[in-house]
Design a protein around this motif. Structure first.
Motif, PDB file in Angstrom:
ATOM      1  N   LEU A  69      -1.888 -24.321  37.814  1.00 51.75           N
ATOM      2  CA  LEU A  69      -1.842 -23.550  36.503  1.00 51.75           C
ATOM      3  C   LEU A  69      -0.754 -22.364  36.897  1.00 51.75           C
ATOM      4  O   LEU A  69      -0.615 -21.744  37.752  1.00 51.75           O
ATOM      5  CB  LEU A  69      -3.226 -23.054  36.303  1.00 51.75           C
ATOM      6  CG  LEU A  69      -4.222 -23.984  35.944  1.00 51.75           C
ATOM      7  CD1 LEU A  69      -5.667 -23.491  35.836  1.00 51.75           C
ATOM      8  CD2 LEU A  69      -3.935 -24.872  34.556  1.00 51.75           C
ATOM      9  N   PRO A  77      -6.654 -26.262  40.768  1.00 50.99           N
ATOM     10  CA  PRO A  77      -6.087 -25.128  41.129  1.00 50.99           C
ATOM     11  C   PRO A  77      -6.808 -24.112  42.133  1.00 50.99           C
ATOM     12  O   PRO A  77      -6.327 -23.329  42.900  1.00 50.99           O
ATOM     13  CB  PRO A  77      -5.793 -24.407  39.771  1.00 50.99           C
ATOM     14  CG  PRO A  77      -6.026 -25.413  38.869  1.00 50.99           C
ATOM     15  CD  PRO A  77      -7.010 -26.589  39.414  1.00 50.99           C
ATOM     16  N   LYS A  78      -8.110 -24.235  42.261  1.00 46.74           N
ATOM     17  CA  LYS A  78      -9.010 -23.333  43.071  1.00 46.74           C
ATOM     18  C   LYS A  78      -8.722 -23.639  44.555  1.00 46.74           C
ATOM     19  O   LYS A  78      -8.628 -22.831  45.353  1.00 46.74           O
ATOM     20  CB  LYS A  78     -10.544 -23.644  42.875  1.00 46.74           C
ATOM     21  CG  LYS A  78     -11.230 -23.024  41.553  1.00 46.74           C
ATOM     22  CD  LYS A  78     -12.643 -23.091  41.738  1.00 46.74           C
ATOM     23  CE  LYS A  78     -13.219 -24.630  41.493  1.00 46.74           C
ATOM     24  NZ  LYS A  78     -13.381 -24.470  39.887  1.00 46.74           N
ATOM     25  N   VAL A 137      -5.560 -24.573  45.750  1.00 49.89           N
ATOM     26  CA  VAL A 137      -4.233 -24.112  46.009  1.00 49.89           C
ATOM     27  C   VAL A 137      -4.714 -22.599  46.541  1.00 49.89           C
ATOM     28  O   VAL A 137      -4.256 -22.239  47.611  1.00 49.89           O
ATOM     29  CB  VAL A 137      -3.516 -24.292  44.898  1.00 49.89           C
ATOM     30  CG1 VAL A 137      -1.944 -23.478  45.045  1.00 49.89           C
ATOM     31  CG2 VAL A 137      -3.099 -25.454  44.375  1.00 49.89           C
ATOM     32  N   HIS A 160      -0.364 -16.027  43.577  1.00 52.82           N
ATOM     33  CA  HIS A 160       0.329 -17.181  43.587  1.00 52.82           C
ATOM     34  C   HIS A 160      -0.190 -17.711  42.199  1.00 52.82           C
ATOM     35  O   HIS A 160      -0.009 -18.707  41.724  1.00 52.82           O
ATOM     36  CB  HIS A 160       0.093 -18.192  44.638  1.00 52.82           C
ATOM     37  CG  HIS A 160      -1.320 -18.060  45.233  1.00 52.82           C
ATOM     38  ND1 HIS A 160      -1.758 -17.270  46.125  1.00 52.82           N
ATOM     39  CD2 HIS A 160      -2.068 -18.982  44.844  1.00 52.82           C
ATOM     40  CE1 HIS A 160      -2.852 -17.588  46.433  1.00 52.82           C
ATOM     41  NE2 HIS A 160      -3.473 -18.616  45.607  1.00 52.82           N
ATOM     42  N   ASN A 161      -1.570 -16.996  41.827  1.00 48.81           N
ATOM     43  CA  ASN A 161      -2.186 -17.415  40.624  1.00 48.81           C
ATOM     44  C   ASN A 161      -1.525 -16.981  39.517  1.00 48.81           C
ATOM     45  O   ASN A 161      -1.032 -16.066  39.516  1.00 48.81           O
ATOM     46  CB  ASN A 161      -3.748 -17.065  40.656  1.00 48.81           C
ATOM     47  CG  ASN A 161      -4.742 -18.107  41.314  1.00 48.81           C
ATOM     48  OD1 ASN A 161      -5.070 -17.863  42.164  1.00 48.81           O
ATOM     49  ND2 ASN A 161      -4.600 -19.107  40.603  1.00 48.81           N
ATOM     50  N   ALA A 162      -1.501 -17.673  38.414  1.00 48.07           N
ATOM     51  CA  ALA A 162      -1.064 -17.241  37.052  1.00 48.07           C
ATOM     52  C   ALA A 162      -1.757 -15.841  36.582  1.00 48.07           C
ATOM     53  O   ALA A 162      -2.990 -15.806  36.694  1.00 48.07           O
ATOM     54  CB  ALA A 162      -1.229 -18.270  35.807  1.00 48.07           C
ATOM     55  N   LEU A 192      -4.784 -15.469  34.499  1.00 46.18           N
ATOM     56  CA  LEU A 192      -5.908 -16.182  34.976  1.00 46.18           C
ATOM     57  C   LEU A 192      -6.715 -14.933  35.980  1.00 46.18           C
ATOM     58  O   LEU A 192      -7.748 -14.847  36.089  1.00 46.18           O
ATOM     59  CB  LEU A 192      -5.779 -17.452  35.889  1.00 46.18           C
ATOM     60  CG  LEU A 192      -5.803 -18.715  35.089  1.00 46.18           C
ATOM     61  CD1 LEU A 192      -5.654 -19.658  36.184  1.00 46.18           C
ATOM     62  CD2 LEU A 192      -7.224 -18.524  34.570  1.00 46.18           C
ATOM     63  N   GLN A 216     -13.723 -16.196  39.411  1.00 44.07           N
ATOM     64  CA  GLN A 216     -12.637 -17.051  39.353  1.00 44.07           C
ATOM     65  C   GLN A 216     -12.978 -18.272  38.860  1.00 44.07           C
ATOM     66  O   GLN A 216     -12.197 -18.952  37.915  1.00 44.07           O
ATOM     67  CB  GLN A 216     -12.345 -17.497  40.747  1.00 44.07           C
ATOM     68  CG  GLN A 216     -11.418 -16.691  41.485  1.00 44.07           C
ATOM     69  CD  GLN A 216     -10.858 -16.877  42.786  1.00 44.07           C
ATOM     70  OE1 GLN A 216     -10.675 -17.960  43.152  1.00 44.07           O
ATOM     71  NE2 GLN A 216     -10.727 -15.827  43.947  1.00 44.07           N
ATOM     72  N   TYR A 265     -11.331 -20.330  35.469  1.00 44.58           N
ATOM     73  CA  TYR A 265     -10.915 -21.667  35.345  1.00 44.58           C
ATOM     74  C   TYR A 265     -11.566 -22.318  34.210  1.00 44.58           C
ATOM     75  O   TYR A 265     -11.015 -23.200  33.826  1.00 44.58           O
ATOM     76  CB  TYR A 265     -11.146 -22.225  36.957  1.00 44.58           C
ATOM     77  CG  TYR A 265     -10.199 -21.873  37.743  1.00 44.58           C
ATOM     78  CD1 TYR A 265      -8.756 -22.126  37.472  1.00 44.58           C
ATOM     79  CD2 TYR A 265     -10.324 -21.441  39.114  1.00 44.58           C
ATOM     80  CE1 TYR A 265      -7.671 -21.918  38.190  1.00 44.58           C
ATOM     81  CE2 TYR A 265      -9.425 -20.861  39.964  1.00 44.58           C
ATOM     82  CZ  TYR A 265      -8.294 -21.091  39.796  1.00 44.58           C
ATOM     83  OH  TYR A 265      -7.472 -20.806  40.751  1.00 44.58           O
ATOM     84  N   MET A 285     -10.214 -22.092  30.963  1.00 41.34           N
ATOM     85  CA  MET A 285      -8.911 -22.810  30.662  1.00 41.34           C
ATOM     86  C   MET A 285      -9.307 -24.324  30.251  1.00 41.34           C
ATOM     87  O   MET A 285      -8.686 -24.844  29.665  1.00 41.34           O
ATOM     88  CB  MET A 285      -8.116 -23.123  32.212  1.00 41.34           C
ATOM     89  CG  MET A 285      -7.612 -21.799  32.786  1.00 41.34           C
ATOM     90  SD  MET A 285      -6.287 -21.003  31.911  1.00 41.34           S
ATOM     91  CE  MET A 285      -5.254 -22.372  31.584  1.00 41.34           C
TER      92      MET A 285
END
Lengths: 200, 200
Positions: A65, A90-91, A93, B4-6, B9, B28, B32, B35
């Motif tokens: 994401l 994504p979690k 990552v 590194h997360n958008a 988010l 978190q 997600y 999303m």
């Protein structure tokens, strides 16, 4: 919440209760808490919800994401593009990035194979992974799915398709507690599992 | 969530984590989850937040939360206005209403006395309660605050001000577990406590 509550509060509590892990009692508490917040803070929260949904999408390369076309990791010249770590979500990552030890790139499948639940390979970002590897430049694919039945099955399935393309395929070392959830592993365990990965 | 997360988010996760009882890990997960929701459902959620904050305020009479000037309970001709049940918060009104046994009206203090935390009588809706009783027509005030130090102190304080106005003042029976939280009592216990109230 019963009828005697103000309708907007009942609606808000129902919205909170629709989220995973939040029961009706907690949802009510959260709704009342919102009442005690500043109007501006509530509006910011509402905007954050809409922003996350509308501005975030999947990276064209790794499917993680991001709010850009290409995520910061795929866009980072210093990352090793010959090494792809394949994860469920994504979690995961985030979990690997917290180890500060992994220098390769990722591929997010957005799920694990589970034919009983109707999750077949075409429901995952498997095709995108095969295309990436097929384009060349990839030396190794690390299957970093959870050490569960679905995680193992997904790793095996992917390995079967990837190996004919001429790449090494490895699996995270079972330093992870079997049946456990990757996301909750501590940084050291996760790094050990990465370091001791086994070639398939 | 790390860099590194958008960003949207990360911001959304922080908003969730700012709510009571939600840690960063849960926040978190919730971000997600958002999303994976339909765009429309997310927009409805955002609207519910803003609506609850902007459309809900305190009833002019009992101070309970409502979207009208006068809440449905105060506005209900069948409720006995000579009997006022005084509670700490709107959650407690819901708890009593679930017993389906109470026919009087309410008064919400929006807190309990706690001088150590700077919560003095002027921070509560105590003055509004005294004005209601002073206007006449009230025969009894039930102090239904939690059976805790603060709840008892608030009940004692209110009783001291109310009795000179010529009303009976009662306290919920200690059928409630001492030190417990009113909101979690089951309907029967709560009704017993109401029925066996002691006059002060």
């Amino acid at each position: 919440m019963a009828d005697h509550n103000a309708l907007p509060l009942v609606i808000l509590a129902e919205k909170f209760a629709s989220l995973p892990g939040i029961g009706m009692k907690s949802a009510q508490r959260l709704a009342y808490h919102v009442m005690s917040m500043d109007k501006e803070a509530v509006e910011d929260f509402a905007q954050a919800l809409v922003d996350a949904k509308t501005r975030v999408h999947c990276c064209k390369i790794c499917q993680n994401l991001t709010e850009r076309d290409i995520c910061p990791i795929c866009d980072d010249e210093e990352r090793d593009r010959s090494l792809i770590c394949v994860v469920e979500s994504p979690k995961d990552v985030s979990a690997f990035e917290r180890t500060h030890e992994y220098g390769g790139v990722y591929h997010v499948l957005h799920g694990l194979l589970s034919p009983m639940d109707g999750i077949t390979p075409d429901k995952l970002r498997m095709r995108e992974l095969l295309e990436r590897v097929d384009e060349g430049g990839v030396e190794e694919v690390i299957m970093a799915t959870n050490p569960t039945v679905e995680g193992d099955a997904t790793a095996m399935y992917a390995a079967g398709l990837l190996k004919p393309l001429g790449v090494k395929v490895s699996r995270l070392a079972f330093g992870l507690p079997v049946g456990g959830i990757l996301e909750y592993a501590d940084e050291v365990t996760l790094y050990k599992a990465l370091e001791n990965r086994n070639y398939m």
